[in-house]
Design an enzyme around this catalytic site. Structure first.
Site, mmCIF file in Angstrom:
data_model
loop_
_atom_site.group_PDB
_atom_site.id
_atom_site.type_symbol
_atom_site.label_atom_id
_atom_site.label_comp_id
_atom_site.label_asym_id
_atom_site.label_seq_id
_atom_site.Cartn_x
_atom_site.Cartn_y
_atom_site.Cartn_z
ATOM 1 N N HIS A 18 -30.398 30.206 29.663
ATOM 2 C CA HIS A 18 -29.787 29.773 28.186
ATOM 3 C C HIS A 18 -30.333 27.936 28.234
ATOM 4 O O HIS A 18 -29.008 27.225 27.116
ATOM 5 C CB HIS A 18 -28.534 29.623 28.074
ATOM 6 C CG HIS A 18 -28.348 31.508 27.349
ATOM 7 N ND1 HIS A 18 -27.903 31.499 26.509
ATOM 8 C CD2 HIS A 18 -27.720 32.182 28.142
ATOM 9 C CE1 HIS A 18 -27.757 32.819 26.790
ATOM 10 N NE2 HIS A 18 -27.727 33.420 27.186
ATOM 11 N N LYS A 55 -18.524 19.632 19.898
ATOM 12 C CA LYS A 55 -19.706 20.763 20.320
ATOM 13 C C LYS A 55 -19.341 20.090 22.098
ATOM 14 O O LYS A 55 -18.781 18.632 22.196
ATOM 15 C CB LYS A 55 -21.018 20.449 20.397
ATOM 16 C CG LYS A 55 -21.770 18.937 20.363
ATOM 17 C CD LYS A 55 -23.406 19.252 20.112
ATOM 18 C CE LYS A 55 -23.410 19.259 18.979
ATOM 19 N NZ LYS A 55 -24.230 20.483 18.734
ATOM 20 N N ARG A 56 -19.278 21.176 23.346
ATOM 21 C CA ARG A 56 -19.671 19.553 24.569
ATOM 22 C C ARG A 56 -19.803 18.372 24.740
ATOM 23 O O ARG A 56 -20.983 18.399 24.058
ATOM 24 C CB ARG A 56 -20.211 20.803 25.351
ATOM 25 C CG ARG A 56 -19.586 22.186 25.818
ATOM 26 C CD ARG A 56 -18.134 22.365 25.943
ATOM 27 N NE ARG A 56 -17.586 21.211 27.593
ATOM 28 C CZ ARG A 56 -17.831 22.310 29.175
ATOM 29 N NH1 ARG A 56 -17.513 23.392 28.480
ATOM 30 N NH2 ARG A 56 -17.692 21.760 30.080
ATOM 31 N N LYS A 59 -26.342 16.168 24.456
ATOM 32 C CA LYS A 59 -26.200 15.945 23.459
ATOM 33 C C LYS A 59 -25.610 14.823 22.770
ATOM 34 O O LYS A 59 -25.163 15.219 20.945
ATOM 35 C CB LYS A 59 -24.884 17.267 22.743
ATOM 36 C CG LYS A 59 -24.880 18.531 23.709
ATOM 37 C CD LYS A 59 -23.870 18.868 23.621
ATOM 38 C CE LYS A 59 -24.142 20.195 23.976
ATOM 39 N NZ LYS A 59 -24.475 21.493 23.622
ATOM 40 N N THR A 105 -25.590 27.128 18.372
ATOM 41 C CA THR A 105 -25.537 27.654 17.213
ATOM 42 C C THR A 105 -24.181 27.378 16.180
ATOM 43 O O THR A 105 -24.135 27.881 15.417
ATOM 44 C CB THR A 105 -24.686 29.096 18.147
ATOM 45 O OG1 THR A 105 -23.845 28.683 19.092
ATOM 46 C CG2 THR A 105 -25.698 30.064 19.111
ATOM 47 N N LYS A 119 -23.530 27.918 12.176
ATOM 48 C CA LYS A 119 -21.952 28.423 11.761
ATOM 49 C C LYS A 119 -21.968 27.268 10.419
ATOM 50 O O LYS A 119 -21.656 27.404 9.087
ATOM 51 C CB LYS A 119 -21.551 27.654 12.391
ATOM 52 C CG LYS A 119 -20.969 28.692 13.783
ATOM 53 C CD LYS A 119 -20.478 28.987 14.339
ATOM 54 C CE LYS A 119 -20.420 29.980 16.139
ATOM 55 N NZ LYS A 119 -20.484 29.271 17.177
#
Ligand code: 26V
Length: 811
Positions: free
Chosen positions: A356, A544-545, A550, A652, A656
């Site tokens: 992952h 998100k985290r 990111k 992911t 969504k």
């Protein structure tokens, strides 16, 4: 579920309430009302659960066991009602007694036994396995404390322990009669009996693993599968565990504490590996209990152990459950008397592994001494696996010691879990096309050449039942009204929605639904975070985290730039925007925590500046979690997926958002690439470096953030704003962010991508002004999201990896 009408449900509910609380419904409080509703639904689910288990025992179908350190289930009541097909009946029945179903649903504590993407994926997979009639079970840890609750105090993240079990948990069933014993420490005595080596484990610390089973309800198909989570308890005194605690009261207490700590808390880090002994203990604890119980179950049905791999598959979610490989070997060799070669064949056939992340700092490598000391027999087996494997390498690459060393399972005094996972399984997959290619061509290149057939891609997915049907009933209704309901069982049929996107009435409906969801979200933000936002503005969301790769910081810098522009030029014409952030930082990750503080300070400054606060607002929604995501995502106009290309394995939330009709601003990273391929360039806004460019920088250097800083006045200004006191009275507050970008040369190419990110955002502004066009884009995204249902993903795992039969019923 059949034959359930409103009257029957109402009667059953009123009775249940009375039985449980001994008072009349109208005298009860909300928590009591929730408790009795959940118990009633649980009772219904239990009947089908029993039937499913009976059926599995009768047919002897191949069972899949999904081993994962994390299952991020969120709330279960709404999901169970939806999948049982009784949500509407229940809602109406409750309305009759003046109860709002949503109000009770909102009382349920999230089951937050996971950090983020990996844990939520496991939860979506369970839902899809059950819904596709696949005999699929989850296996993990019942952490007493799940992922911490996040409070924002003075702009800073404060972690509060999660106490999800305090009101009890109606969904789980404790099964003490199915407990297993897991052994830690001690020594191995080797003896020879009839020419056979015998391994006896002595002086170990025994831990009782007690399973708690949670039902996983399939969508209207009479299937209820099982998630089994293990809890660590002290072994009772009847157990003969040698000298170390007999008669010694203090030692007994010490032992009890040491045992219970194993399933005490979920580690909140999801990207930095630390060789913590307790985490290794957690891993072996659940893996050993899981494998033991699988074999016990298998043998109960009197089957030949050598057929084990035909009857079950074990999937390991990242390297965390890799010890399933040596543990299965141990049981086959030491307890079942199987020969090494046969045991190895069974093990490798049974096990498959998903990677992952390619972040090097997340790779698990356990110190040999710690490993050996905690798991002496398992270490011997890993050594033997490695010896045989290295022998093969020597034949294949004679004299190439560099390569053999590099590929070894044990090296530099470490046990390399990814290597063990690849060698001991028959399938290794990445979670999006780009990610899998990078594993093959870069990260796991040596292994790909050695075992080309093991490697494959399985692009992630999300369950459309939770992330569309349940979270966005209004949009679901519009889709049903236009294309019918075949998309529920065949999400790919969402494509039919595209035909309606020339119909102005449908587009208008889409707009109304989005507005409705934005109003709901605005209310939540007002209640939770005390900020009032304009539902006519663009809701621009990054949830998100919090992590450097990111790039929440990129989002911050463009907001800071926009703020500058609006102050410089009050007439600057933009569509009003609300920038919404959410996410947790690992408690020890300073930079991520500093980023949260920056966001909150930007929010504070901008939201209180009446020169701009009609046009822009910034919100950091505290305590982002599954149940909040369900409320945020349907209200988003823009989905921010802006990781440094190559770093986000899949993502992911991107899926969504698109499924709920948001337009994505994205780098060509992870599954964003596949989203772009689906919707075409016209319906997504792409920016930034591509994978080749990023890899080229990493390989050949040549990137200088300081040059960009010096050559772009907009950038210079916002970077300086980090350290000139504009956003905090303490000028040094955001020094670490500044230094990362400038002094340490901006590892994640934030400055490089800044200009094209701004252009992407300008494009969003232009597109949004053309309401018709915008709504069409949203519609195309919805119509093309079907492929990202986890049903598609799970079907690929089932047929391509697990060898389970995929049978559709009730079509
Ligand atoms: C890694 C580690 C590293 C050692 C310390 C503890 C710990 C705990 C969890 C993890 C998992 C991190 C990997 C992860 O969550 N990856 C995410 O997986 C998603 C599902 O495949 C994917 O969509 C995201 O892109 C990826 O970041």
């Amino acid at each position: 579920m059949h034959e359930m009408d409103k009257k029957t449900f109402k009667k059953a509910y009123v009775n249940k309430f009375l039985e449980m609380h001994g008072i009349e419904l109208k005298e009860g409080n909300k928590q009591q009302k929730y408790d009795s509703l959940a118990s009633l639904v649980r009772d219904y689910v239990t009947r089908t659960w029993l039937k499913t288990n009976k059926k599995y025992n009768k047919t002897g179908e191949k069972q899949v066991y999904y081993f994962s350190m994390e299952f991020l289930l969120g709330r279960l009541l709404g999901d169970a009602l939806l999948n049982m097909g009784i949500r509407d009946v229940c809602k109406e029945a409750l309305a009759d007694v003046n109860i709002k179903l949503e109000e009770l649903e909102n009382l349920e504590q999230d089951q937050a036994l996971g950090n983020g993407g990996l844990g939520r994926l496991a939860a979506c997979f369970l839902d899809s396995m059950a819904s596709l009639n696949i005999p699929g079970n989850g296996c993990g840890i019942r952490y007493k404390h799940g992922f911490f609750e996040q409070k924002i105090i003075d702009g800073k993240q404060v972690e509060v322990s999660d106490d999800w079990l305090k009101e009890g948990n109606v969904w789980e069933k404790r099964k003490p009669e199915k407990a297993e014993i897991v052994k830690f420490g001690g020594e191995i005595k080797v003896s020879e009996i009839n020419g056979h080596l015998n391994f006896t484990h002595i002086n170990f610390e025994p831990v009782l693993a007690v399973p708690y089973d949670t039902p996983i309800v399939g969508y209207e198909n009479e299937v209820v599968n099982t998630l089994r989570l293990w809890s660590a308890e002290a072994v009772s005194n009847e157990f003969d565990f040698s000298s170390f605690n007999r008669g010694d009261f203090l030692k007994a207490i010490e032992y009890k504490n040491s045992v219970e700590s194993i399933s005490q808390v979920l580690y909140p880090e999801d990207s930095f590996y630390e060789g913590k002994r307790l985490r290794l203990k957690q891993q072996y604890f659940f893996v050993s209990a899981g494998v033991q119980s699988i074999i016990r179950h298998f043998k109960k049905h009197g089957k030949d152990i050598e057929l084990l791999d035909e009857k079950m598959a074990i999937h390991i979610n990242d390297t965390h459950p890799t010890l399933a490989i040596p543990e299965l070997m141990r049981i086959l060799l030491d307890e079942e008397g199987v020969e090494w070669d046969t045991a190895w064949r069974i093990t490798t056939n049974a096990i498959s592994y998903t990677n992952h992340t390619i972040l090097a700092e997340a790779l698990e490598k356990w110190p040999v001494d710690m490993f050996k000391n905690l798991l002496p027999r398992i270490y011997m087996i890993v050594e033997e696996i490695n010896r045989r494997y290295c022998d093969e390498l020597c034949v294949k690459y004679p004299g190439n010691w560099d390569k053999i060393n590099r590929m070894s399972i044990i090296g530099d005094n470490k046990v390399k879990m990814a290597h063990l996972a690849i060698v001991g399984s028959h399938s290794v997959n990445g979670v999006a096309k780009l990610h899998t290619e990078m594993l093959k061509k870069k990260e796991m290149k040596d292994f790909y050449y050695l075992y080309p057939n093991k490697f494959n891609n399985k692009t992630n997915g999300i369950t459309h039942r939770r992330w569309l049907l349940k979270s966005n009933p209004e949009l679901t209704k519009l889709i049903k009204d236009t294309i019918g309901d075949s998309f529920i069982r065949h999400p790919i049929d969402l494509k039919n929605f595209e035909r309606y996107l020339n119909d102005d009435v449908v587009l208008e409906q889409l707009g109304k639904i989005k507005k409705f969801n934005k109003e709901k979200l605005a209310n939540i933000i007002l209640n939770n975070d005390n900020i009032s936002i304009d539902t006519n503005s663009i809701f621009d969301v990054q949830v998100k985290r919090i992590h450097a790769y990111k790039r929440q910081i990129l989002n911050c810098l463009r907001i800071m730039d926009l703020y500058n522009k609006l102050i410089d030029n009050p007439g600057f014409d933009i569509v009003p925007r609300t920038f919404i952030f959410g996410g947790k930082a690992a408690p020890g990750y300073y930079l991520a925590k500093n980023t949260i503080e920056l966001i909150n300070n930007i929010a504070n400054k901008i939201n209180n500046d009446c020169r701009v606060n009609e046009k822009i607002k910034v919100v950091f929604i505290q305590n982002y979690r599954v149940s909040l995501a369900e409320q945020i995502i349907p209200g988003a106009d823009v989905s921010e997926q802006i990781s440094t290309t190559t770093k986000e394995a899949s993502g992911t939330s991107n899926m969504k958002f698109m499924m709920n009709g948001a337009v994505t601003v994205a780098t060509l990273d992870g599954a964003n690439i596949e989203i772009k391929d689906e919707v075409t360039d016209d319906n997504i806004v792409i920016f930034g470096l591509n994978a080749d460019e990023v890899l080229n920088y990493y390989q050949n250097g040549g990137y200088k953030s300081i040059d960009i800083y010096n050559s772009d006045v907009r950038i210079k200004r916002v970077i300086d704003d980090l350290v000139n006191g504009k956003y905090h009275s303490d000028k040094e507050k955001f020094r670490s962010l500044y230094e990362n970008l400038i002094t340490y040369n901006d590892e994640f190419f934030v400055l490089q991508d800044f200009d094209s990110y701004l252009k992407a955002q300008d494009k969003i502004d232009t597109l949004y002004r053309d309401t018709n066009k915008w709504q069409k884009m949203c519609g195309v995204n919805i119509a093309h999201s079907g492929i990202f249902s986890s049903d598609r993903t799970i079907e690929e795992y089932a047929t391509g990896i697990w060898g389970s039969e995929v049978i559709y019923k009730n079509l």
